[in-house]
Design a protein around this motif. Sequence first.
Motif, PDB file in Angstrom:
ATOM      1  N   THR A 199     -16.003  35.116 -18.004  1.00 43.17           N
ATOM      2  CA  THR A 199     -17.363  35.603 -17.760  1.00 43.17           C
ATOM      3  C   THR A 199     -17.633  35.712 -16.265  1.00 43.17           C
ATOM      4  N   SER A 200     -17.089  34.771 -15.492  1.00 42.48           N
ATOM      5  CA  SER A 200     -17.332  34.746 -14.048  1.00 42.48           C
ATOM      6  C   SER A 200     -16.597  35.849 -13.311  1.00 42.48           C
ATOM      7  N   ILE A 201     -15.368  36.130 -13.729  1.00 42.42           N
ATOM      8  CA  ILE A 201     -14.539  37.038 -12.917  1.00 42.42           C
ATOM      9  C   ILE A 201     -14.066  38.280 -13.656  1.00 42.42           C
ATOM     10  N   GLY A 202     -14.341  38.360 -14.961  1.00 43.56           N
ATOM     11  CA  GLY A 202     -13.820  39.488 -15.720  1.00 43.56           C
ATOM     12  C   GLY A 202     -12.357  39.253 -16.064  1.00 43.56           C
ATOM     13  N   LYS A 203     -11.507  40.169 -15.695  1.00 44.20           N
ATOM     14  CA  LYS A 203     -10.088  40.069 -16.032  1.00 44.20           C
ATOM     15  C   LYS A 203      -9.391  39.027 -15.152  1.00 44.20           C
ATOM     16  N   VAL A 204      -8.636  38.151 -15.793  1.00 43.33           N
ATOM     17  CA  VAL A 204      -7.832  37.169 -15.069  1.00 43.33           C
ATOM     18  C   VAL A 204      -6.485  37.798 -14.743  1.00 43.33           C
ATOM     19  N   ASP A 205      -6.092  37.721 -13.486  1.00 46.63           N
ATOM     20  CA  ASP A 205      -4.827  38.286 -13.046  1.00 46.63           C
ATOM     21  C   ASP A 205      -3.749  37.207 -13.111  1.00 46.63           C
ATOM     22  N   PRO A 206      -2.540  37.547 -13.556  1.00 49.61           N
ATOM     23  CA  PRO A 206      -1.472  36.538 -13.614  1.00 49.61           C
ATOM     24  C   PRO A 206      -1.170  35.857 -12.283  1.00 49.61           C
ATOM     25  N   VAL A 207      -1.491  36.508 -11.158  1.00 52.13           N
ATOM     26  CA  VAL A 207      -1.213  35.871  -9.864  1.00 52.13           C
ATOM     27  C   VAL A 207      -2.324  34.909  -9.439  1.00 52.13           C
ATOM     28  N   ASP A 208      -3.411  34.859 -10.191  1.00 51.28           N
ATOM     29  CA  ASP A 208      -4.482  33.912  -9.885  1.00 51.28           C
ATOM     30  C   ASP A 208      -4.013  32.482 -10.143  1.00 51.28           C
ATOM     31  N   SER A 209      -4.670  31.545  -9.488  1.00 48.83           N
ATOM     32  CA  SER A 209      -4.392  30.123  -9.691  1.00 48.83           C
ATOM     33  C   SER A 209      -5.686  29.421 -10.107  1.00 48.83           C
ATOM     34  N   VAL A 210      -5.539  28.340 -10.872  1.00 46.67           N
ATOM     35  CA  VAL A 210      -6.700  27.575 -11.343  1.00 46.67           C
ATOM     36  C   VAL A 210      -6.593  26.147 -10.838  1.00 46.67           C
ATOM     37  N   ALA A 262      -1.377  29.884  -3.036  1.00 40.58           N
ATOM     38  CA  ALA A 262      -1.866  30.917  -3.954  1.00 40.58           C
ATOM     39  C   ALA A 262      -1.533  32.327  -3.468  1.00 40.58           C
ATOM     40  N   ASP A 263      -1.139  33.191  -4.413  1.00 44.97           N
ATOM     41  CA  ASP A 263      -0.928  34.602  -4.118  1.00 44.97           C
ATOM     42  C   ASP A 263      -2.175  35.429  -4.434  1.00 44.97           C
ATOM     43  N   GLY A 264      -2.939  34.998  -5.442  1.00 45.03           N
ATOM     44  CA  GLY A 264      -4.159  35.713  -5.815  1.00 45.03           C
ATOM     45  C   GLY A 264      -5.380  34.845  -5.561  1.00 45.03           C
ATOM     46  N   ARG A 265      -6.388  35.033  -6.391  1.00 44.33           N
ATOM     47  CA  ARG A 265      -7.597  34.230  -6.266  1.00 44.33           C
ATOM     48  C   ARG A 265      -7.347  32.791  -6.709  1.00 44.33           C
ATOM     49  N   VAL A 266      -8.153  31.890  -6.168  1.00 45.86           N
ATOM     50  CA  VAL A 266      -8.171  30.504  -6.639  1.00 45.86           C
ATOM     51  C   VAL A 266      -9.450  30.321  -7.449  1.00 45.86           C
ATOM     52  N   LEU A 267      -9.302  29.967  -8.705  1.00 43.70           N
ATOM     53  CA  LEU A 267     -10.440  29.768  -9.609  1.00 43.70           C
ATOM     54  C   LEU A 267     -10.667  28.269  -9.739  1.00 43.70           C
ATOM     55  N   VAL A 268     -11.760  27.790  -9.188  1.00 44.10           N
ATOM     56  CA  VAL A 268     -12.053  26.358  -9.181  1.00 44.10           C
ATOM     57  C   VAL A 268     -12.915  26.028 -10.392  1.00 44.10           C
ATOM     58  N   VAL A 269     -12.391  25.185 -11.273  1.00 43.84           N
ATOM     59  CA  VAL A 269     -13.065  24.824 -12.526  1.00 43.84           C
ATOM     60  C   VAL A 269     -13.532  23.376 -12.443  1.00 43.84           C
ATOM     61  N   PRO A 270     -14.817  23.128 -12.217  1.00 43.90           N
ATOM     62  CA  PRO A 270     -15.302  21.740 -12.219  1.00 43.90           C
ATOM     63  C   PRO A 270     -15.402  21.216 -13.654  1.00 43.90           C
ATOM     64  N   TYR A 271     -14.622  20.182 -13.946  1.00 49.31           N
ATOM     65  CA  TYR A 271     -14.687  19.594 -15.289  1.00 49.31           C
ATOM     66  C   TYR A 271     -15.857  18.602 -15.310  1.00 49.31           C
ATOM     67  N   LEU A 272     -17.043  19.166 -15.124  1.00 50.71           N
ATOM     68  CA  LEU A 272     -18.286  18.416 -15.050  1.00 50.71           C
ATOM     69  C   LEU A 272     -19.300  19.111 -15.952  1.00 50.71           C
ATOM     70  N   SER A 323      -0.589  32.001 -12.852  1.00 53.78           N
ATOM     71  CA  SER A 323       0.677  31.531 -12.286  1.00 53.78           C
ATOM     72  C   SER A 323       0.703  30.018 -12.111  1.00 53.78           C
ATOM     73  N   ARG A 324      -0.488  29.420 -11.942  1.00 52.59           N
ATOM     74  CA  ARG A 324      -0.497  27.996 -11.661  1.00 52.59           C
ATOM     75  C   ARG A 324      -1.828  27.378 -12.074  1.00 52.59           C
ATOM     76  N   VAL A 325      -1.763  26.212 -12.706  1.00 56.33           N
ATOM     77  CA  VAL A 325      -2.950  25.399 -12.971  1.00 56.33           C
ATOM     78  C   VAL A 325      -2.681  24.016 -12.389  1.00 56.33           C
ATOM     79  N   SER A 326      -3.546  23.566 -11.504  1.00 56.51           N
ATOM     80  CA  SER A 326      -3.423  22.240 -10.900  1.00 56.51           C
ATOM     81  C   SER A 326      -4.662  21.424 -11.227  1.00 56.51           C
ATOM     82  N   VAL A 327      -4.529  20.108 -11.094  1.00 56.42           N
ATOM     83  CA  VAL A 327      -5.632  19.182 -11.373  1.00 56.42           C
ATOM     84  C   VAL A 327      -5.845  18.286 -10.152  1.00 56.42           C
ATOM     85  N   CYS A 328      -7.090  18.047  -9.819  1.00 56.47           N
ATOM     86  CA  CYS A 328      -7.420  17.068  -8.785  1.00 56.47           C
ATOM     87  C   CYS A 328      -8.707  16.360  -9.185  1.00 56.47           C
ATOM     88  N   TYR A 329      -9.110  15.384  -8.390  1.00 59.51           N
ATOM     89  CA  TYR A 329     -10.234  14.528  -8.779  1.00 59.51           C
ATOM     90  C   TYR A 329     -11.163  14.294  -7.585  1.00 59.51           C
TER      91      TYR A 329
END
Length: 252
Positions: free
Chosen positions: A119-130, A185-195, A160-166
């Motif tokens: 919903t936030s970005i529309g199409k997710v590109d495989p080169v994006d990172s989360v 990152a090669d593409g966008r970085v999508l920051v997902v707050p698990y809050l 391409s990549r999903v990472s976790v931090c705290y």
Amino acid sequence: MTRAILYVGHGTRSKKGAEEAKEFLGRVIARVDAPIQEISFLELTEPYIPEGFGRCVAKGATEITVVPIFLLTAGHIKEDIPEALETLRVKYPDVSVEVAPAFGVQERIVDAISELVKTSIGKVDPVDSVLVVGRGSSDPAIHGAFAEIKAGLEERLGVSRVSVCYLAATTPLFAEGIESISFEADGRVLVVPYLLFAGLLLSEVEREVRKRNRAGQDIVLIEPLSRHGAIQDIVVERASGKEDVRVATVDH
């Protein structure tokens, strides 16, 4: 027997975050068929658990279902809430108390995150990172939970990549996590707050994202989880004693 629901949120020093939590729970209360429903918080935001519990009893409750508004099972669920309730069990020995579980890692929560991202970005590109940003806890079980969340998002988003931090209490901390993923990152970085809600922790994330975007990076901050209807549905089911069958952990 007169049944009451006592909702227990975490609490925050942020006025915006506290109001957001109360508004969310107000919408839940409107959907739950129970004669007595009260809101309380573990810390930082009033009313606290003893006051909310006392209000239930004053209205005639003889059995109280406590519904924690917590995403994962950690110290607050295992220790802090039970300790607070034990004192109240002694004070009100004729009132029976049941405690619903934390949400846990559910398929539909990971689905909800995926939908918030799209919903936030529309199409997710495989080169994006989360980058998934958790609150953090000293409980080692948290790392296992986030490993499941990470695997579920990798499968759903195909990035391409999903990472976790705290944000506190365990590593890697947010500063390290966003620096590392931004560098690689090669593409966008999508920051997902698990809050669930806005608050001081989310404000910390927002400030860092704005700073990096001003510096020319392409970073998108996704909304907190309570913005998706699935979260409200989960709380309604907990309060109604009708938990959905889809509470199984993420299958990967």
